[in-house]
Design a protein around this motif. Structure first.
Motif, PDB file in Angstrom:
ATOM      1  N   GLY A  18     -10.949 -38.970  20.800  1.00  0.00           N
ATOM      2  CA  GLY A  18      -9.611 -39.448  21.077  1.00  0.00           C
ATOM      3  C   GLY A  18      -9.649 -40.842  21.674  1.00  0.00           C
ATOM      4  O   GLY A  18     -10.675 -41.334  22.134  1.00  0.00           O
ATOM      5  N   ARG A  19      -8.504 -41.438  21.670  1.00  0.00           N
ATOM      6  CA  ARG A  19      -8.399 -42.822  22.087  1.00  0.00           C
ATOM      7  C   ARG A  19      -8.453 -42.990  23.603  1.00  0.00           C
ATOM      8  O   ARG A  19      -9.009 -43.958  24.106  1.00  0.00           O
ATOM      9  CB  ARG A  19      -7.093 -43.368  21.543  1.00  0.00           C
ATOM     10  CG  ARG A  19      -6.905 -44.806  21.725  1.00  0.00           C
ATOM     11  CD  ARG A  19      -5.667 -45.247  20.984  1.00  0.00           C
ATOM     12  NE  ARG A  19      -5.435 -46.660  21.211  1.00  0.00           N
ATOM     13  CZ  ARG A  19      -4.366 -47.287  20.834  1.00  0.00           C
ATOM     14  NH1 ARG A  19      -3.423 -46.630  20.194  1.00  0.00           N
ATOM     15  NH2 ARG A  19      -4.221 -48.551  21.067  1.00  0.00           N
ATOM     16  N   TYR A  20      -7.883 -42.057  24.328  1.00  0.00           N
ATOM     17  CA  TYR A  20      -7.777 -42.180  25.782  1.00  0.00           C
ATOM     18  C   TYR A  20      -8.659 -41.169  26.506  1.00  0.00           C
ATOM     19  O   TYR A  20      -8.245 -40.565  27.483  1.00  0.00           O
ATOM     20  CB  TYR A  20      -6.321 -42.021  26.205  1.00  0.00           C
ATOM     21  CG  TYR A  20      -5.416 -43.056  25.599  1.00  0.00           C
ATOM     22  CD1 TYR A  20      -5.465 -44.377  26.031  1.00  0.00           C
ATOM     23  CD2 TYR A  20      -4.536 -42.727  24.594  1.00  0.00           C
ATOM     24  CE1 TYR A  20      -4.650 -45.335  25.472  1.00  0.00           C
ATOM     25  CE2 TYR A  20      -3.710 -43.679  24.027  1.00  0.00           C
ATOM     26  CZ  TYR A  20      -3.776 -44.982  24.475  1.00  0.00           C
ATOM     27  OH  TYR A  20      -2.961 -45.933  23.916  1.00  0.00           O
ATOM     28  N   TRP A  21      -9.877 -40.990  26.070  1.00  0.00           N
ATOM     29  CA  TRP A  21     -10.787 -40.027  26.684  1.00  0.00           C
ATOM     30  C   TRP A  21     -11.093 -40.388  28.127  1.00  0.00           C
ATOM     31  O   TRP A  21     -11.340 -39.521  28.942  1.00  0.00           O
ATOM     32  CB  TRP A  21     -12.084 -39.921  25.880  1.00  0.00           C
ATOM     33  CG  TRP A  21     -12.845 -41.208  25.826  1.00  0.00           C
ATOM     34  CD1 TRP A  21     -12.730 -42.175  24.873  1.00  0.00           C
ATOM     35  CD2 TRP A  21     -13.809 -41.670  26.764  1.00  0.00           C
ATOM     36  NE1 TRP A  21     -13.563 -43.215  25.155  1.00  0.00           N
ATOM     37  CE2 TRP A  21     -14.247 -42.925  26.313  1.00  0.00           C
ATOM     38  CE3 TRP A  21     -14.353 -41.146  27.933  1.00  0.00           C
ATOM     39  CZ2 TRP A  21     -15.191 -43.675  26.996  1.00  0.00           C
ATOM     40  CZ3 TRP A  21     -15.291 -41.886  28.612  1.00  0.00           C
ATOM     41  CH2 TRP A  21     -15.710 -43.139  28.142  1.00  0.00           C
ATOM     42  N   TRP A  22     -11.050 -41.651  28.464  1.00  0.00           N
ATOM     43  CA  TRP A  22     -11.379 -42.110  29.806  1.00  0.00           C
ATOM     44  C   TRP A  22     -10.319 -41.692  30.830  1.00  0.00           C
ATOM     45  O   TRP A  22     -10.597 -41.641  32.026  1.00  0.00           O
ATOM     46  CB  TRP A  22     -11.578 -43.618  29.818  1.00  0.00           C
ATOM     47  CG  TRP A  22     -10.437 -44.377  29.219  1.00  0.00           C
ATOM     48  CD1 TRP A  22     -10.273 -44.711  27.903  1.00  0.00           C
ATOM     49  CD2 TRP A  22      -9.279 -44.859  29.897  1.00  0.00           C
ATOM     50  NE1 TRP A  22      -9.099 -45.387  27.724  1.00  0.00           N
ATOM     51  CE2 TRP A  22      -8.462 -45.500  28.928  1.00  0.00           C
ATOM     52  CE3 TRP A  22      -8.855 -44.833  31.216  1.00  0.00           C
ATOM     53  CZ2 TRP A  22      -7.258 -46.082  29.247  1.00  0.00           C
ATOM     54  CZ3 TRP A  22      -7.653 -45.422  31.533  1.00  0.00           C
ATOM     55  CH2 TRP A  22      -6.867 -46.032  30.559  1.00  0.00           C
ATOM     56  N   LEU A  23      -9.107 -41.356  30.380  1.00  0.00           N
ATOM     57  CA  LEU A  23      -8.087 -40.881  31.310  1.00  0.00           C
ATOM     58  C   LEU A  23      -8.477 -39.544  31.936  1.00  0.00           C
ATOM     59  O   LEU A  23      -8.092 -39.251  33.069  1.00  0.00           O
ATOM     60  CB  LEU A  23      -6.738 -40.761  30.605  1.00  0.00           C
ATOM     61  CG  LEU A  23      -6.010 -42.078  30.352  1.00  0.00           C
ATOM     62  CD1 LEU A  23      -4.752 -41.838  29.548  1.00  0.00           C
ATOM     63  CD2 LEU A  23      -5.697 -42.787  31.645  1.00  0.00           C
ATOM     64  N   ASN A  24      -9.241 -38.719  31.205  1.00  0.00           N
ATOM     65  CA  ASN A  24      -9.718 -37.460  31.780  1.00  0.00           C
ATOM     66  C   ASN A  24     -10.662 -37.715  32.946  1.00  0.00           C
ATOM     67  O   ASN A  24     -10.676 -36.948  33.914  1.00  0.00           O
ATOM     68  CB  ASN A  24     -10.414 -36.611  30.719  1.00  0.00           C
ATOM     69  CG  ASN A  24      -9.435 -35.874  29.850  1.00  0.00           C
ATOM     70  OD1 ASN A  24      -8.313 -35.609  30.258  1.00  0.00           O
ATOM     71  ND2 ASN A  24      -9.849 -35.547  28.646  1.00  0.00           N
ATOM     72  N   ILE A  25     -11.458 -38.769  32.866  1.00  0.00           N
ATOM     73  CA  ILE A  25     -12.364 -39.089  33.973  1.00  0.00           C
ATOM     74  C   ILE A  25     -11.569 -39.540  35.191  1.00  0.00           C
ATOM     75  O   ILE A  25     -11.842 -39.116  36.317  1.00  0.00           O
ATOM     76  CB  ILE A  25     -13.389 -40.153  33.531  1.00  0.00           C
ATOM     77  CG1 ILE A  25     -14.272 -39.579  32.431  1.00  0.00           C
ATOM     78  CG2 ILE A  25     -14.221 -40.632  34.714  1.00  0.00           C
ATOM     79  CD1 ILE A  25     -15.183 -40.558  31.784  1.00  0.00           C
TER      80      ILE A  25
END
Length: 185
Positions: A123-130
């Motif tokens: 996905g494009r915004y995987w870093w938001l989970n971090i």
């Protein structure tokens, strides 16, 4: 709070129910923010009832016609949420004693789970989970400290922030779960 992994869910017609739970959490958080004198016991009772509602929604999503991937985890999570919710609602004294610790450990688990999503990177915004995981671990630390210090005002403030944050993440996740009209027709 615990953001729903959209890649695991795909699409479902029960997105509206998750949106309703998110909106109720936001309203409950703001109500507790503006009326903290309503009581520490009320927060634990509200959280217990919202856990029961979230568990019912999880069971409905897992057993519906649009069964998401990982439906077994949805059933397990729904049963666990309902069990803990009934435990909090059943005894006000028990819920007052364990509320900050329970919430702290729950947020810590959700934070570690969200940060573990770095292995998926889909996905494009995987870093938001971090970022979500780091925020959840920080809130967990504050809850555990507030429970240790028995600072009810801090627990009240953190509870309202947690309700609002959880409601927004559920509402945003519900928006991503809507079935695509082109695919469903």
């Amino acid at each position: 709070m615990k953001a729903i992994n959209v890649n695991m869910i795909c699409t479902t017609r029960w997105g509206w129910a998750i949106l309703v739970v998110g909106i109720l959490l936001i309203l409950g958080g703001f109500a507790y923010w503006f009326w903290p004198a309503a009581g520490y016991a009320v927060a634990s009772q509200i959280f217990g009832w919202l856990l029961i509602l979230a568990g019912i929604v999880q069971l409905c999503v897992a057993s519906g016609p649009d069964v998401p991937k990982g439906w077994g985890w949805w059933i397990a999570g729904g049963i666990i949420n309902m069990f803990i919710g009934f435990m909090l609602v059943r005894s006000i004294l028990l819920s007052e004693m364990v509320f900050p610790y329970f919430i702290g450990f729950l947020f810590l688990f959700w934070g570690v789970e969200a940060m573990a999503s770095i292995t998926r990177r889909s996905g494009r915004y995987w870093w938001l989970n971090i970022i979500n995981g780091i925020l959840l671990c920080l809130i967990a630390f504050f809850f555990l400290e507030a429970g240790y210090l028995t600072d009810m005002w801090m627990v009240s403030f953190l509870t309202s922030i947690a309700f609002i944050y959880w409601g927004f993440t559920l509402a945003l996740s519900a928006y991503s779960m809507k079935p695509d009209k082109k695919i469903s027709e």
